[in-house]
Write a protein that holds these residues in place. Structure first.
Motif, PDB file in Angstrom:
ATOM      1  N   LYS A 122      -1.773 -13.255  -3.107  1.00 46.48           N
ATOM      2  CA  LYS A 122      -0.587 -14.092  -3.052  1.00 46.48           C
ATOM      3  C   LYS A 122       0.085 -13.948  -1.692  1.00 46.48           C
ATOM      4  O   LYS A 122      -0.141 -12.980  -0.968  1.00 46.48           O
ATOM      5  CB  LYS A 122       0.395 -13.708  -4.169  1.00 46.48           C
ATOM      6  CG  LYS A 122      -0.198 -13.734  -5.576  1.00 46.48           C
ATOM      7  CD  LYS A 122       0.794 -13.221  -6.600  1.00 46.48           C
ATOM      8  CE  LYS A 122       0.185 -13.153  -7.993  1.00 46.48           C
ATOM      9  NZ  LYS A 122       1.129 -12.625  -9.005  1.00 46.48           N
ATOM     10  N   PHE A 161       6.210 -15.948  -8.494  1.00 35.00           N
ATOM     11  CA  PHE A 161       4.851 -15.501  -8.216  1.00 35.00           C
ATOM     12  C   PHE A 161       4.049 -15.237  -9.494  1.00 35.00           C
ATOM     13  O   PHE A 161       2.842 -14.996  -9.423  1.00 35.00           O
ATOM     14  CB  PHE A 161       4.886 -14.250  -7.337  1.00 35.00           C
ATOM     15  CG  PHE A 161       5.390 -14.499  -5.947  1.00 35.00           C
ATOM     16  CD1 PHE A 161       4.519 -14.855  -4.928  1.00 35.00           C
ATOM     17  CD2 PHE A 161       6.744 -14.397  -5.645  1.00 35.00           C
ATOM     18  CE1 PHE A 161       4.977 -15.091  -3.642  1.00 35.00           C
ATOM     19  CE2 PHE A 161       7.214 -14.626  -4.365  1.00 35.00           C
ATOM     20  CZ  PHE A 161       6.323 -14.987  -3.353  1.00 35.00           C
ATOM     21  N   ASP A 162       4.720 -15.260 -10.634  1.00 33.66           N
ATOM     22  CA  ASP A 162       4.031 -15.046 -11.915  1.00 33.66           C
ATOM     23  C   ASP A 162       3.750 -16.343 -12.665  1.00 33.66           C
ATOM     24  O   ASP A 162       3.154 -16.314 -13.744  1.00 33.66           O
ATOM     25  CB  ASP A 162       4.871 -14.124 -12.807  1.00 33.66           C
ATOM     26  CG  ASP A 162       4.978 -12.718 -12.234  1.00 33.66           C
ATOM     27  OD1 ASP A 162       4.018 -12.272 -11.580  1.00 33.66           O
ATOM     28  OD2 ASP A 162       6.032 -12.074 -12.437  1.00 33.66           O
ATOM     29  N   LEU A 183      -0.059  -8.338  -6.255  1.00 32.00           N
ATOM     30  CA  LEU A 183       0.672  -8.587  -7.496  1.00 32.00           C
ATOM     31  C   LEU A 183       2.086  -9.080  -7.227  1.00 32.00           C
ATOM     32  O   LEU A 183       2.317 -10.261  -7.074  1.00 32.00           O
ATOM     33  CB  LEU A 183       0.667  -7.314  -8.342  1.00 32.00           C
ATOM     34  CG  LEU A 183      -0.726  -6.832  -8.783  1.00 32.00           C
ATOM     35  CD1 LEU A 183      -0.625  -5.505  -9.524  1.00 32.00           C
ATOM     36  CD2 LEU A 183      -1.414  -7.879  -9.634  1.00 32.00           C
ATOM     37  N   GLN A 184       3.057  -8.160  -7.143  1.00 33.89           N
ATOM     38  CA  GLN A 184       4.445  -8.532  -6.895  1.00 33.89           C
ATOM     39  C   GLN A 184       4.782  -8.449  -5.412  1.00 33.89           C
ATOM     40  O   GLN A 184       4.297  -7.559  -4.712  1.00 33.89           O
ATOM     41  CB  GLN A 184       5.386  -7.629  -7.692  1.00 33.89           C
ATOM     42  CG  GLN A 184       5.385  -7.896  -9.190  1.00 33.89           C
ATOM     43  CD  GLN A 184       5.829  -9.317  -9.492  1.00 33.89           C
ATOM     44  OE1 GLN A 184       6.887  -9.762  -9.063  1.00 33.89           O
ATOM     45  NE2 GLN A 184       4.996 -10.050 -10.243  1.00 33.89           N
ATOM     46  N   ALA A 240      11.293 -13.542  -7.442  1.00 32.15           N
ATOM     47  CA  ALA A 240       9.992 -12.910  -7.637  1.00 32.15           C
ATOM     48  C   ALA A 240       9.247 -13.493  -8.824  1.00 32.15           C
ATOM     49  O   ALA A 240       8.006 -13.486  -8.857  1.00 32.15           O
ATOM     50  CB  ALA A 240      10.172 -11.398  -7.806  1.00 32.15           C
ATOM     51  N   ALA A 241       9.987 -14.031  -9.804  1.00 35.52           N
ATOM     52  CA  ALA A 241       9.346 -14.611 -10.991  1.00 35.52           C
ATOM     53  C   ALA A 241       8.443 -15.779 -10.634  1.00 35.52           C
ATOM     54  O   ALA A 241       7.496 -16.093 -11.374  1.00 35.52           O
ATOM     55  CB  ALA A 241      10.409 -15.049 -11.989  1.00 35.52           C
TER      56      ALA A 241
END
Length: 246
Positions: A156, A142-143, A123-124, A139-140
């Motif tokens: 990821k 990756f979304d 996820l993160q 980090a954004a």
């Protein structure tokens, strides 16, 4: 004796002896021919590039070592050594290839298809992963993912493309491997041709890299790219499905 012979610095008797030897020794003949061809190529390369003071300063270090090893070189051979260094530096400096993001992405996607590119997290990204980005990726990133029913993420990872940190999602559309790559807009300058296409006003930039299709679009402060072995229209629709900010 190769250098003095090629530089016409031998006396008549010595030159004749070398020529006689070359007629009966194929190995030496090939070696001398290669040396002569190399000098001709250097001369041609130098005529195509501009010689500057900066290049001469870099040449000094290149020619000092050969002089020390050989106890001094003839003036002509020393000049050719200097010209060789200039040619190498000028060739790399003046002819640096333009980086192609689609090609760089396709190369790593091929590793994913082959099973050699693995996820680092689900996820993160962990803090230690983000530390590797050196503050050049948030980090954004990756979304920033497509929103379609078929699309599913397997994992990821953080990758570096030509020194640029990118968020990489290893995903699938049905059974088809798909890579989604996200980088910050300010990093796109590393790929000037790609940036120019993005700035041309096209909502989605598409190209082909080998057997893979490549598509990309600007999403807020990021650029979202996707690569897969599928139709251009299908991949373009996938990239369009990434939600815009707000």
């Amino acid at each position: 004796m190769c250098g003095p012979y090629l530089d016409s610095e031998l006396d008549v008797k010595s030159s004749f002896e070398v020529e006689q030897h070359l007629e009966h020794c194929p190995d030496c003949a090939r070696y001398f021919a290669a040396e002569k061809q190399a000098e001709e190529r250097l001369s041609a390369a130098l005529r195509a590039g501009e010689k500057t003071d900066a290049l001469w300063q870099q040449v000094a270090a290149q020619i000092s070592a050969p002089r020390a090893r050989n106890g001094g070189l003839s003036r002509k051979r020393l000049a050719l050594t200097a010209l060789a260094a200039i040619a190498a530096i000028a060739f790399l400096w003046l002819r640096e290839p333009k980086l192609d993001l689609a090609v760089a992405v396709a190369r790593d996607h091929a590793e994913f298809v082959a099973g050699d590119l693995k996820p680092q997290f689900a996820l993160q990204p962990p803090a230690e992963i983000m530390d590797q980005a050196g503050g050049r990726l948030d980090a954004a990133a990756f979304d920033k993912l497509p929103v379609t029913q078929e699309f599913r993420v397997e994992g990821k990872r953080l990758c570096h493309l030509s020194g640029v940190p990118v968020a990489w999602a290893l995903a699938r559309m049905g059974d088809q491997p798909v890579s989604v790559i996200v980088l910050r807009w300010e990093e796109v300058g590393r790929f000037p041709q790609f940036r120019q296409r993005l700035e041309s006003g096209h909502p989605v930039v598409c190209s082909r890299a080998g057997r893979f299709q490549f598509a990309a679009r600007i999403v807020g402060d990021h650029v979202v790219c996707a690569v897969a072995e599928m139709s251009r229209a299908r991949l373009e629709d996938l990239v369009r499905s990434v939600p815009s900010p707000g």
